[in-house]
Motif scaffolding. Structure first.
Motif, PDB file in Angstrom:
ATOM      1  N   ALA A   1       0.823  -1.219   0.000  1.00 38.67           N
ATOM      2  CA  ALA A   1       0.000   0.000   0.000  1.00 38.67           C
ATOM      3  C   ALA A   1       0.854   1.264   0.000  1.00 38.67           C
ATOM      4  O   ALA A   1       0.624   2.170  -0.815  1.00 38.67           O
ATOM      5  CB  ALA A   1      -0.971  -0.018   1.175  1.00 38.67           C
ATOM      6  N   PRO A   2       1.857   1.395   0.875  1.00 34.21           N
ATOM      7  CA  PRO A   2       2.662   2.624   0.835  1.00 34.21           C
ATOM      8  C   PRO A   2       3.462   2.780  -0.453  1.00 34.21           C
ATOM      9  O   PRO A   2       3.586   3.893  -0.979  1.00 34.21           O
ATOM     10  CB  PRO A   2       3.574   2.506   2.059  1.00 34.21           C
ATOM     11  CG  PRO A   2       3.545   1.085   2.450  1.00 34.21           C
ATOM     12  CD  PRO A   2       2.211   0.562   2.046  1.00 34.21           C
ATOM     13  N   VAL A   3       3.986   1.698  -0.993  1.00 37.12           N
ATOM     14  CA  VAL A   3       4.719   1.805  -2.263  1.00 37.12           C
ATOM     15  C   VAL A   3       3.787   2.274  -3.365  1.00 37.12           C
ATOM     16  O   VAL A   3       4.132   3.156  -4.165  1.00 37.12           O
ATOM     17  CB  VAL A   3       5.374   0.453  -2.625  1.00 37.12           C
ATOM     18  CG1 VAL A   3       5.854   0.463  -4.075  1.00 37.12           C
ATOM     19  CG2 VAL A   3       6.547   0.181  -1.694  1.00 37.12           C
ATOM     20  N   ALA A   4       2.584   1.705  -3.443  1.00 37.56           N
ATOM     21  CA  ALA A   4       1.618   2.146  -4.457  1.00 37.56           C
ATOM     22  C   ALA A   4       1.287   3.621  -4.295  1.00 37.56           C
ATOM     23  O   ALA A   4       1.150   4.359  -5.285  1.00 37.56           O
ATOM     24  CB  ALA A   4       0.350   1.302  -4.360  1.00 37.56           C
ATOM     25  N   ALA A   5       1.150   4.067  -3.059  1.00 41.22           N
ATOM     26  CA  ALA A   5       0.826   5.473  -2.819  1.00 41.22           C
ATOM     27  C   ALA A   5       1.961   6.388  -3.272  1.00 41.22           C
ATOM     28  O   ALA A   5       1.721   7.449  -3.879  1.00 41.22           O
ATOM     29  CB  ALA A   5       0.535   5.685  -1.330  1.00 41.22           C
ATOM     30  N   HIS A   6       3.193   6.002  -3.006  1.00 44.72           N
ATOM     31  CA  HIS A   6       4.324   6.809  -3.474  1.00 44.72           C
ATOM     32  C   HIS A   6       4.377   6.836  -5.001  1.00 44.72           C
ATOM     33  O   HIS A   6       4.696   7.873  -5.609  1.00 44.72           O
ATOM     34  CB  HIS A   6       5.632   6.264  -2.906  1.00 44.72           C
ATOM     35  CG  HIS A   6       5.833   6.556  -1.453  1.00 44.72           C
ATOM     36  ND1 HIS A   6       5.953   7.839  -0.962  1.00 44.72           N
ATOM     37  CD2 HIS A   6       5.924   5.725  -0.382  1.00 44.72           C
ATOM     38  CE1 HIS A   6       6.122   7.800   0.353  1.00 44.72           C
ATOM     39  NE2 HIS A   6       6.110   6.526   0.726  1.00 44.72           N
ATOM     40  N   LEU A   7       4.070   5.711  -5.628  1.00 42.10           N
ATOM     41  CA  LEU A   7       4.011   5.695  -7.096  1.00 42.10           C
ATOM     42  C   LEU A   7       2.911   6.619  -7.596  1.00 42.10           C
ATOM     43  O   LEU A   7       3.071   7.314  -8.606  1.00 42.10           O
ATOM     44  CB  LEU A   7       3.783   4.266  -7.587  1.00 42.10           C
ATOM     45  CG  LEU A   7       4.940   3.276  -7.374  1.00 42.10           C
ATOM     46  CD1 LEU A   7       4.478   1.856  -7.693  1.00 42.10           C
ATOM     47  CD2 LEU A   7       6.143   3.648  -8.246  1.00 42.10           C
ATOM     48  N   ALA A   8       1.784   6.635  -6.906  1.00 43.26           N
ATOM     49  CA  ALA A   8       0.686   7.529  -7.293  1.00 43.26           C
ATOM     50  C   ALA A   8       1.093   8.990  -7.165  1.00 43.26           C
ATOM     51  O   ALA A   8       0.602   9.853  -7.907  1.00 43.26           O
ATOM     52  CB  ALA A   8      -0.547   7.252  -6.418  1.00 43.26           C
ATOM     53  N   ASN A   9       2.011   9.275  -6.257  1.00 44.11           N
ATOM     54  CA  ASN A   9       2.507  10.649  -6.083  1.00 44.11           C
ATOM     55  C   ASN A   9       3.585  11.019  -7.096  1.00 44.11           C
ATOM     56  O   ASN A   9       4.103  12.131  -7.073  1.00 44.11           O
ATOM     57  CB  ASN A   9       3.064  10.833  -4.672  1.00 44.11           C
ATOM     58  CG  ASN A   9       1.979  11.024  -3.635  1.00 44.11           C
ATOM     59  OD1 ASN A   9       0.838  11.319  -3.966  1.00 44.11           O
ATOM     60  ND2 ASN A   9       2.333  10.849  -2.360  1.00 44.11           N
ATOM     61  N   GLY A  10       3.928  10.072  -7.970  1.00 47.03           N
ATOM     62  CA  GLY A  10       4.874  10.381  -9.033  1.00 47.03           C
ATOM     63  C   GLY A  10       6.223   9.709  -8.922  1.00 47.03           C
ATOM     64  O   GLY A  10       7.094   9.935  -9.779  1.00 47.03           O
ATOM     65  N   LEU A  11       6.440   8.892  -7.897  1.00 49.70           N
ATOM     66  CA  LEU A  11       7.714   8.192  -7.772  1.00 49.70           C
ATOM     67  C   LEU A  11       7.921   7.269  -8.966  1.00 49.70           C
ATOM     68  O   LEU A  11       7.014   6.544  -9.373  1.00 49.70           O
ATOM     69  CB  LEU A  11       7.730   7.358  -6.483  1.00 49.70           C
ATOM     70  CG  LEU A  11       9.005   6.553  -6.225  1.00 49.70           C
ATOM     71  CD1 LEU A  11      10.133   7.473  -5.768  1.00 49.70           C
ATOM     72  CD2 LEU A  11       8.749   5.459  -5.190  1.00 49.70           C
ATOM     73  N   SER A  12       9.121   7.269  -9.526  1.00 49.38           N
ATOM     74  CA  SER A  12       9.447   6.366 -10.627  1.00 49.38           C
ATOM     75  C   SER A  12       9.618   4.951 -10.100  1.00 49.38           C
ATOM     76  O   SER A  12      10.171   4.741  -9.007  1.00 49.38           O
ATOM     77  CB  SER A  12      10.733   6.822 -11.319  1.00 49.38           C
ATOM     78  OG  SER A  12      11.208   5.822 -12.206  1.00 49.38           O
TER      79      SER A  12
END
Length: 278
Positions: free
Chosen positions: A156-167
């Motif tokens: 869940a946190p990794v997906a959220a960071h990706l949603a914020n634009g993390l490559s």
């Protein structure tokens, strides 16, 4: 106006516990603008094959750039890797245990060949259009990571960071292979017959096979579970009471009008269905 990021969740957690809500809470704490969509949380417990198939059936309905979090994870807390997979159809976050097999199979190079059922999960080279990274950056996870709940603490946190634009390149080390199974393919037999298999039983008891209409003989006759069905119907109410028709996923399925075909035929996943010319 930029579209809000979409995070789609698929798990075997059910609705009786707070597991799904915990994952959503973590996502919203990091990416409050994310739109969270529930694919299903009713995957049969630990059923990698069902989770992989259900993910496959809905991918084309989502907008480009969707992030899928798929947690069917009997190996949680073991040496199995947490991964992020990226394909032309989206970004996929979850355990490296075969749940992304259909995503990989969509882009397999070469001519499709007949595959047996049930398929075995094994190390599989990635197609050229798919990349994968093992999640290793501890900073992207929750401060405390439970050995039994990576859905909340890792995925869940990794997906959220990706949603914020993390490559995806920043989640961890790249890998050139993942654990996957080859979805079973029908086999052609002498005389124009085709042997397929049931790959999923849905909530109605419909038997979804790996057969597609383009691969069927002219005037097909289906043999499954001791029953014979002549021709393809256009709806669940056309003919029958036992019918074969092309379902919404594009595969041929066998259904019982106003009933449960799986129970009526005593037939479950991996059962053989044979089609002969009529």
């Amino acid at each position: 106006m930029a579209r809000r990021p979409v995070i789609a969740l698929l798990t075997d957690f059910g609705a009786q516990d707070a597991y799904v809500a915990s994952m959503k809470g973590v996502v919203l704490g990091i990416a409050p603008d994310a739109t969270i969509v529930d694919i299903t949380h009713a995957v049969p417990p630990q059923d990698i094959y069902a989770g992989a198939f259900l993910l496959e059936t809905c991918i084309d309905a989502f907008p480009p750039g969707t992030i899928y979090v798929c947690v069917v994870d009997p190996g949680v807390g073991t040496q199995r890797h947490p991964i992020v997979l990226k394909s032309p159809h989206g970004t996929f976050v979850g355990p490296d245990n075969g749940v992304f097999s259909y995503v990989v199979a969509r882009h397999r190079e070469g001519t499709a060949v007949a595959e047996p059922a049930p398929p075995q999960v094994c190390a599989t080279p990635l197609p050229s259009l798919v990349t994968a990274h093992v999640i290793t950056d501890r900073a992207l996870m929750r401060a405390t990571v439970s050995n039994t709940f990576h859905g909340r603490d890792v995925f869940a946190p990794v997906a959220a960071h990706l949603a914020n634009g993390l490559s995806v390149d920043h989640v961890g080390k790249p890998t050139v292979e993942v654990q996957a199974f080859a979805p079973p393919r029908p086999a052609r037999e002498p005389g124009g017959a085709v042997a397929g298999s049931v790959i999923h039983v849905d909530g109605y008891g419909d038997l979804i096979t790996n057969l597609v209409p383009e691969g069927l003989p002219t005037r097909p006759v289906f043999h499954i579970g001791g029953a014979t069905i002549r021709g393809l119907s256009s709806s669940y109410q056309d003919g029958g009471p036992l019918v074969a028709l092309v379902g919404s996923s594009g595969y041929v399925e066998v259904a019982l009008r106003n009933g449960n075909a799986s129970l009526a035929l005593g037939t479950t996943r991996w059962a053989t269905v044979t089609v002969v010319p009529g």
